[in-house]
Scaffold this active site. Structure first.
Site, PDB file in Angstrom:
ATOM      1  N   ARG A  37       0.841  -1.183   0.000  1.00  0.00           N
ATOM      2  CA  ARG A  37       0.000   0.000   0.000  1.00  0.00           C
ATOM      3  C   ARG A  37       0.884   1.244   0.000  1.00  0.00           C
ATOM      4  NH1 ARG A  37      -2.987  -3.744   2.871  1.00  0.00           N
ATOM      5  NH2 ARG A  37      -5.237  -3.729   2.501  1.00  0.00           N
ATOM      6  N   ASP A  64      -1.010   2.916  -4.993  1.00  0.00           N
ATOM      7  CA  ASP A  64      -2.383   3.161  -4.585  1.00  0.00           C
ATOM      8  C   ASP A  64      -3.280   2.424  -5.567  1.00  0.00           C
ATOM      9  OD1 ASP A  64      -4.866   4.025  -3.881  1.00  0.00           O
ATOM     10  OD2 ASP A  64      -4.443   6.169  -4.095  1.00  0.00           O
ATOM     11  N   LEU A  65      -3.762   1.266  -5.176  1.00  0.00           N
ATOM     12  CA  LEU A  65      -4.528   0.425  -6.094  1.00  0.00           C
ATOM     13  C   LEU A  65      -5.936   0.942  -6.343  1.00  0.00           C
ATOM     14  CD1 LEU A  65      -3.340  -3.134  -4.998  1.00  0.00           C
ATOM     15  CD2 LEU A  65      -2.598  -1.759  -6.967  1.00  0.00           C
ATOM     16  N   LYS A  66      -6.244   2.121  -5.811  1.00  0.00           N
ATOM     17  CA  LYS A  66      -7.504   2.770  -6.156  1.00  0.00           C
ATOM     18  C   LYS A  66      -7.348   3.662  -7.395  1.00  0.00           C
ATOM     19  CE  LYS A  66      -9.180   2.816  -1.375  1.00  0.00           C
ATOM     20  NZ  LYS A  66      -9.625   3.671  -0.235  1.00  0.00           N
ATOM     21  N   ARG A  89      -9.319 -10.637   1.469  1.00  0.00           N
ATOM     22  CA  ARG A  89     -10.571 -11.376   1.589  1.00  0.00           C
ATOM     23  C   ARG A  89     -11.132 -11.672   0.195  1.00  0.00           C
ATOM     24  NH1 ARG A  89     -14.299  -9.163   6.615  1.00  0.00           N
ATOM     25  NH2 ARG A  89     -12.659  -8.030   7.727  1.00  0.00           N
ATOM     26  N   HIS A 130      -8.295 -14.724  12.482  1.00  0.00           N
ATOM     27  CA  HIS A 130      -6.841 -14.881  12.587  1.00  0.00           C
ATOM     28  C   HIS A 130      -6.538 -16.352  12.839  1.00  0.00           C
ATOM     29  CE1 HIS A 130      -5.021 -10.995  12.088  1.00  0.00           C
ATOM     30  NE2 HIS A 130      -5.871 -10.420  12.924  1.00  0.00           N
ATOM     31  N   ASP A 131      -5.245 -16.663  12.817  1.00  0.00           N
ATOM     32  CA  ASP A 131      -4.752 -18.035  12.973  1.00  0.00           C
ATOM     33  C   ASP A 131      -5.516 -18.821  14.028  1.00  0.00           C
ATOM     34  OD1 ASP A 131      -2.979 -19.923  14.650  1.00  0.00           O
ATOM     35  OD2 ASP A 131      -1.761 -19.725  12.844  1.00  0.00           O
ATOM     36  N   ASN A 133      -8.454 -18.584  15.227  1.00  0.00           N
ATOM     37  CA  ASN A 133      -9.812 -18.944  14.839  1.00  0.00           C
ATOM     38  C   ASN A 133      -9.816 -20.087  13.829  1.00  0.00           C
ATOM     39  OD1 ASN A 133      -9.910 -15.476  14.586  1.00  0.00           O
ATOM     40  ND2 ASN A 133     -10.800 -16.542  16.331  1.00  0.00           N
ATOM     41  N   ASP A 160      -1.319 -19.819  10.243  1.00  0.00           N
ATOM     42  CA  ASP A 160      -0.683 -18.885   9.320  1.00  0.00           C
ATOM     43  C   ASP A 160       0.445 -19.528   8.515  1.00  0.00           C
ATOM     44  OD1 ASP A 160      -2.245 -16.722   9.942  1.00  0.00           O
ATOM     45  OD2 ASP A 160      -0.800 -15.771  11.260  1.00  0.00           O
TER      46      ASP A 160
END
Length: 373
Positions: A37, A64-66, A89, A130-131, A133, A160
């Protein structure tokens, strides 16, 4: 240098498994460009760059991938790549215009690696996690811990890194090999819950075979057995004993000067607590170094329990150069090792010039001058 020399990979910024997977591939010789980012991020546990060991050995650029220009630049990189690594995600890459359908249409041989916690589909696919969970859902977390205690988080090694990073590396290498043989690329869906479950296959086999029947902490490999346990020494340090096989168990008793006739049968679980109490008292009669002098290097299956501050000083780790200096920071060395294609020393995080990497990918000087670097 390394067996993956000539392999080109585009890595999108991520935490946990994706940077470790990229580090391993870069350590093995792959040329990787990491797209970070452009601004600050609140992902993971932020640290100064010199301590981000898993970002070693590759060029990093901030985009900036936007912005449409950044997306077009990313696509140009992907056009010349063998693989992509992304850990967003499900749906994020598609919304950016960088999803696998678009990328594979432009580059049909691409191995598109996606690492997530829950996978690309399923009821939990879009939920944060996270890991801890992910491994909770597999049975792994429930199985780890001592008798009478709640489950113990095993750092984030199982989800992970074991279930995520290593399975992503395996999947990407398989997809790259397949693409080179067939000309057809594909998506690699590396879900940490799937990988952790796969790691649990031998444990589920032990349960099915009747070798894992007692509650947590009362079985052979989870601290129930006196011959597979961690013991405290007189100096407050610890040692590990793993004398599972009968011949190793016999050597343990012999080196501890214990008459086998005074011990119960090794597999009599009802007597394990009594035997453990006996060994607990015995191991507290010497220091950790004292027990190393007696047991280390034998077939007892023994090792001292070393802290992270001590591990680099152990003679075995020193002999194998298991730790190396990278940019003034002591780090674990690349693994595995290869007999012919020797691995070169890793470059520190942030030290690889992205322009030099891009030139090797075919970008001209005029193109580099116009790029958003």
């Amino acid at each position: 240098m390394g067996p993956l020399e000539g392999v080109k990979i585009v890595e999108f910024t991520g935490i946990g498994p994706s940077p470790l997977a990229a580090m391993m591939l870069a350590d093995m010789g792959a040329a990787i460009i990491r797209i970070d980012r452009a601004g600050p991020t609140d992902l993971g546990i932020p640290m100064p760059e010199k301590f981000e060991f898993t970002k070693r050995n590759r060029a990093v650029i901030g985009l900036d991938l936007k912005q449409p220009a950044s997306i077009q630049f990313a696509l140009r990189l992907i056009d010349g790549a063998d693989a992509v690594i992304e850990g967003f995600r499900p749906g994020v890459m598609e919304r950016l215009g960088l999803g696998p359908d678009i990328c594979l249409k432009r580059n049909p041989k691409l191995a598109f690696g996606r690492v997530t916690g829950w996978g690309q589909d399923g009821p939990l696919a879009l939920a944060a996690g996270h890991d801890l969970n992910y491994i909770a859902l597999t049975g792994a977390l429930h199985a780890i811990g001592r008798e009478g205690q709640k489950p113990t988080p095993p750092l984030n090694l199982v989800g992970d890194y074991g279930g995520g990073a290593l399975y992503l590396v395996t999947g990407l290498l398989a997809a790259i090999i397949s693409a080179r043989a067939t000309g057809v690329g594909q998506v690699v869906d590396a879900a940490m819950v799937d990988g952790a479950l796969s790691l649990m296959t031998p444990i589920y086999a032990m349960k099915a075979g009747g070798r894992l029947t007692a509650p947590r902490g009362e079985n052979q490999l989870d601290s129930g057995a006196y011959f597979y346990e961690v013991y405290e020494c007189s100096d407050g340090q610890f040692i590990s004993i793993a004398s599972i096989e009968a011949k190793f168990h016999a050597e343990l008793l012999q080196r501890l000067e214990i008459d086998p006739a005074t011990m119960p049968p090794q597999q009599d679980r009802s007597k394990w607590p009594d035997a453990k109490a006996r060994l607990t008292a015995l191991f507290k009669t010497r220091s950790r170094d004292g027990w190393c002098h007696i047991l280390e290097g034998t077939d007892v299956c023994f090792a001292p329990v070393l802290s992270m501050d001590e591990a680099h000083e152990h003679p075995h780790n020193m002999a194998r150069s298991a730790f190396i200096d990278v940019g003034g920071q002591r780090q674990p060395a690349p693994a595995p090792r290869f007999g012919t294609t020797k691995l070169g020393p890793p470059a520190p995080p942030g030290s690889v010039d992205p322009r030099e990497t891009l030139r090797a990918w075919g970008f001209s000087s005029s193109e580099l001058a116009a790029l958003p670097l």
